[in-house]
Enzyme design. Structure first.
Site, PDB file in Angstrom:
ATOM      1  N   GLY A  13     -39.699   9.833 -48.478  1.00 50.51           N
ATOM      2  CA  GLY A  13     -39.848   9.921 -46.882  1.00 50.51           C
ATOM      3  C   GLY A  13     -41.652  10.497 -46.794  1.00 50.51           C
ATOM      4  N   SER A  15     -44.482   8.243 -46.427  1.00 46.88           N
ATOM      5  CA  SER A  15     -45.377   7.599 -45.098  1.00 46.88           C
ATOM      6  C   SER A  15     -45.571   8.168 -44.173  1.00 46.88           C
ATOM      7  CB  SER A  15     -43.924   6.238 -45.376  1.00 46.88           C
ATOM      8  OG  SER A  15     -42.639   6.301 -44.689  1.00 46.88           O
ATOM      9  N   SER A 143     -33.212  21.965 -41.978  1.00 45.99           N
ATOM     10  CA  SER A 143     -33.570  21.973 -41.131  1.00 45.99           C
ATOM     11  C   SER A 143     -33.470  23.672 -40.440  1.00 45.99           C
ATOM     12  CB  SER A 143     -33.062  21.258 -40.315  1.00 45.99           C
ATOM     13  OG  SER A 143     -32.896  21.179 -38.315  1.00 45.99           O
ATOM     14  N   TYR A 156     -26.353  15.500 -38.461  1.00 43.23           N
ATOM     15  CA  TYR A 156     -27.392  15.935 -38.888  1.00 43.23           C
ATOM     16  C   TYR A 156     -27.033  17.170 -39.701  1.00 43.23           C
ATOM     17  CZ  TYR A 156     -32.650  17.452 -39.596  1.00 43.23           C
ATOM     18  OH  TYR A 156     -33.669  17.101 -39.519  1.00 43.23           O
ATOM     19  N   ILE A 189     -41.336  20.420 -34.739  1.00 44.21           N
ATOM     20  CA  ILE A 189     -42.188  19.499 -35.604  1.00 44.21           C
ATOM     21  C   ILE A 189     -42.382  18.593 -35.090  1.00 44.21           C
ATOM     22  CG2 ILE A 189     -43.920  19.015 -37.884  1.00 44.21           C
ATOM     23  CD1 ILE A 189     -41.686  22.188 -37.173  1.00 44.21           C
TER      24      ILE A 189
HETATM   25  P1  NAP Z   1     -40.137  10.639 -39.517  1.00 44.72           P
HETATM   26  O1  NAP Z   1     -41.553  11.550 -39.120  1.00 44.72           O
HETATM   27  O2  NAP Z   1     -38.980  10.215 -38.275  1.00 44.72           O
HETATM   28  O3  NAP Z   1     -40.349  10.850 -41.165  1.00 44.72           O
HETATM   29  C1  NAP Z   1     -39.135  10.188 -41.606  1.00 44.72           C
HETATM   30  C2  NAP Z   1     -39.380   9.762 -43.261  1.00 44.72           C
HETATM   31  O4  NAP Z   1     -37.737   9.683 -43.726  1.00 44.72           O
HETATM   32  C3  NAP Z   1     -40.290   8.586 -42.940  1.00 44.72           C
HETATM   33  O5  NAP Z   1     -41.658   7.878 -43.800  1.00 44.72           O
HETATM   34  C4  NAP Z   1     -39.264   7.248 -43.150  1.00 44.72           C
HETATM   35  O6  NAP Z   1     -40.058   5.979 -44.049  1.00 44.72           O
HETATM   36  C5  NAP Z   1     -38.943   8.292 -44.295  1.00 44.72           C
HETATM   37  N1  NAP Z   1     -36.879   7.570 -44.243  1.00 44.72           N
HETATM   38  C6  NAP Z   1     -36.010   7.824 -43.656  1.00 44.72           C
HETATM   39  N2  NAP Z   1     -34.885   6.959 -43.985  1.00 44.72           N
HETATM   40  C7  NAP Z   1     -35.250   6.796 -45.143  1.00 44.72           C
HETATM   41  C8  NAP Z   1     -34.519   6.119 -46.004  1.00 44.72           C
HETATM   42  N3  NAP Z   1     -33.254   5.889 -46.221  1.00 44.72           N
HETATM   43  N4  NAP Z   1     -34.762   6.501 -47.827  1.00 44.72           N
HETATM   44  C9  NAP Z   1     -36.292   6.364 -47.992  1.00 44.72           C
HETATM   45  N5  NAP Z   1     -37.187   7.052 -47.021  1.00 44.72           N
HETATM   46  C10 NAP Z   1     -36.815   6.812 -45.300  1.00 44.72           C
HETATM   47  O7  NAP Z   1     -39.462  12.733 -39.667  1.00 44.72           O
HETATM   48  P2  NAP Z   1     -39.701  14.148 -40.281  1.00 44.72           P
HETATM   49  O8  NAP Z   1     -39.731  14.462 -38.522  1.00 44.72           O
HETATM   50  O9  NAP Z   1     -41.736  13.762 -40.672  1.00 44.72           O
HETATM   51  O10 NAP Z   1     -38.966  14.774 -40.852  1.00 44.72           O
HETATM   52  C11 NAP Z   1     -38.481  14.321 -41.896  1.00 44.72           C
HETATM   53  C12 NAP Z   1     -37.965  15.616 -42.422  1.00 44.72           C
HETATM   54  O11 NAP Z   1     -37.994  16.890 -41.893  1.00 44.72           O
HETATM   55  C13 NAP Z   1     -36.563  14.918 -42.737  1.00 44.72           C
HETATM   56  O12 NAP Z   1     -35.822  15.066 -43.280  1.00 44.72           O
HETATM   57  C14 NAP Z   1     -35.996  15.573 -41.078  1.00 44.72           C
HETATM   58  O13 NAP Z   1     -34.463  15.635 -40.772  1.00 44.72           O
HETATM   59  C15 NAP Z   1     -36.936  17.274 -41.206  1.00 44.72           C
HETATM   60  N6  NAP Z   1     -36.911  17.782 -40.058  1.00 44.72           N
HETATM   61  C16 NAP Z   1     -38.088  17.721 -39.422  1.00 44.72           C
HETATM   62  C17 NAP Z   1     -37.666  18.037 -38.037  1.00 44.72           C
HETATM   63  C18 NAP Z   1     -38.625  17.907 -36.815  1.00 44.72           C
HETATM   64  O14 NAP Z   1     -38.844  18.526 -35.991  1.00 44.72           O
HETATM   65  N7  NAP Z   1     -39.699  17.254 -37.107  1.00 44.72           N
HETATM   66  C19 NAP Z   1     -37.539  19.735 -38.186  1.00 44.72           C
HETATM   67  C20 NAP Z   1     -36.211  19.850 -38.835  1.00 44.72           C
HETATM   68  C21 NAP Z   1     -36.073  19.461 -40.190  1.00 44.72           C
HETATM   69  P3  NAP Z   1     -40.122   5.047 -43.356  1.00 44.72           P
HETATM   70  O15 NAP Z   1     -41.737   5.284 -42.711  1.00 44.72           O
HETATM   71  O16 NAP Z   1     -40.298   3.107 -43.930  1.00 44.72           O
HETATM   72  O17 NAP Z   1     -39.501   4.787 -42.392  1.00 44.72           O
END
Ligand code: NAP
Length: 248
Positions: A13, A15, A143, A156, A189
């Site tokens: 993930g 990107s 999370s 989730y 985040i």
């Molecule tokens: P994000 O901005 O939505 O980015 C998600 C990333 O995961 C992207 O690079 C996406 O690739 C990749 N991805 C999704 N499905 C995939 C798959 N099947 N195989 C390979 N790559 C995949 O998410 P984020 O907010 O950075 O979250 C990152 C992690 O932190 C996640 O596990 C999320 O649950 C966790 N988290 C986030 C938050 C928050 O508030 N943001 C809070 C708690 C936990 P593409 O760019 O190609 O779509």
């Protein structure tokens, strides 16, 4: 480790969001980085260039973490192209929110498949080579929803709680091989994942955060960077909340 020996980090993930910030921070720290993404090739290629500016090697591949075969091939290619993997960061994750009563089977399975099976696929693929070298650091991104649960996020929350149980079991299993496995549990985040929240939902969330703001992906990445480093050499099986105090 010798000073000129390269260190390699693999990030899923990578990107966007937290994964992207982790790629940049680990590259800054001197790691050669291999990262994967699902579909956003444009974002991945632009990140490759940006991270290479730190003078390290960076490669990206389109790899769906749900697919064990693809993940195995990605890990093998990384180790052949760069060097054996020292650090694995599993940041790939998705949400498909719905109250349980309205949840579709598909939404349940999609989230568990990406968030939990994805972590299993990566850890399963990297661990043998780490065991052989008696060293490695695994950082799985969970999370606060996995610790406390969130309404409308039973899928989730279950996947993220699963990551915690999985990582603790792994820490006990492979600690004797010099491998550390830790969990980072972010709160709200500022990434694409939270940008889809309605204004009202965001305001409500912010009101519950003592620090009164969303966290930044680079702040999470600094924690990842610390856990990846030898400075965290005696830390394993721990869950680190980075949440502005929302769970207090
Ligand atoms: P994000 O901005 O939505 O980015 C998600 C990333 O995961 C992207 O690079 C996406 O690739 C990749 N991805 C999704 N499905 C995939 C798959 N099947 N195989 C390979 N790559 C995949 O998410 P984020 O907010 O950075 O979250 C990152 C992690 O932190 C996640 O596990 C999320 O649950 C966790 N988290 C986030 C938050 C928050 O508030 N943001 C809070 C708690 C936990 P593409 O760019 O190609 O779509």
């Amino acid at each position: 480790m010798a000073e000129n020996e390269s260190r390699v980090a693999l990030v899923t993930g990578g990107s966007r969001g937290i994964g992207r910030a982790s790629v940049l921070t680990l590259a800054r720290d001197g790691f050669d980085v291999s990262f994967c993404y699902q579909s956003n090739e444009e974002a991945a290629l632009s990140l490759e260039k940006e991270a290479q500016e730190f003078g390290v090697r960076v490669i990206s591949r389109k790899v769906d973490v749900r697919d064990a075969e693809l993940v195995r091939a990605f890990v093998a290619e990384t180790e052949e192209t760069l060097a054996p993997i020292d650090v694995a960061v599993t940041a790939a994750g998705i949400t498909r929110d719905n109250p349980l009563l309205l949840m579709k089977d598909e939404e349940w399975h999609q989230v568990l498949d990406v968030n939990l099976d994805g972590v299993y696929n990566v850890c399963r693929s990297v661990v043998f080579s780490m065991m052989k070298r008696k060293s490695g650091a695994i950082i799985n991104i969970s999370s606060v929803a996995g610790v406390y649960g969130n309404p409308t996020q039973s899928n989730y929350s279950a996947s993220k709680a699963g990551i915690i149980g999985f990582s603790r079991a792994l820490a006990k299993e492979v600690g004797g091989y010099g491998i550390r496995a830790n969990v980072v549990a972010p709160g709200f985040i500022d990434t694409d994942m939270t940008s889809v929240l309605s204004g009202g939902a965001k305001e409500k969330a912010l009101a519950a955060v003592p620090l009164r703001r969303l966290g930044r992906a680079d702040e999470v990445a600094e924690l990842v960077s610390y856990l990846a480093s030898d400075k965290a050499g005696y830390i394993t099986g721990s869950v680190f909340q980075i949440d502005g105090g929302i769970t207090l």
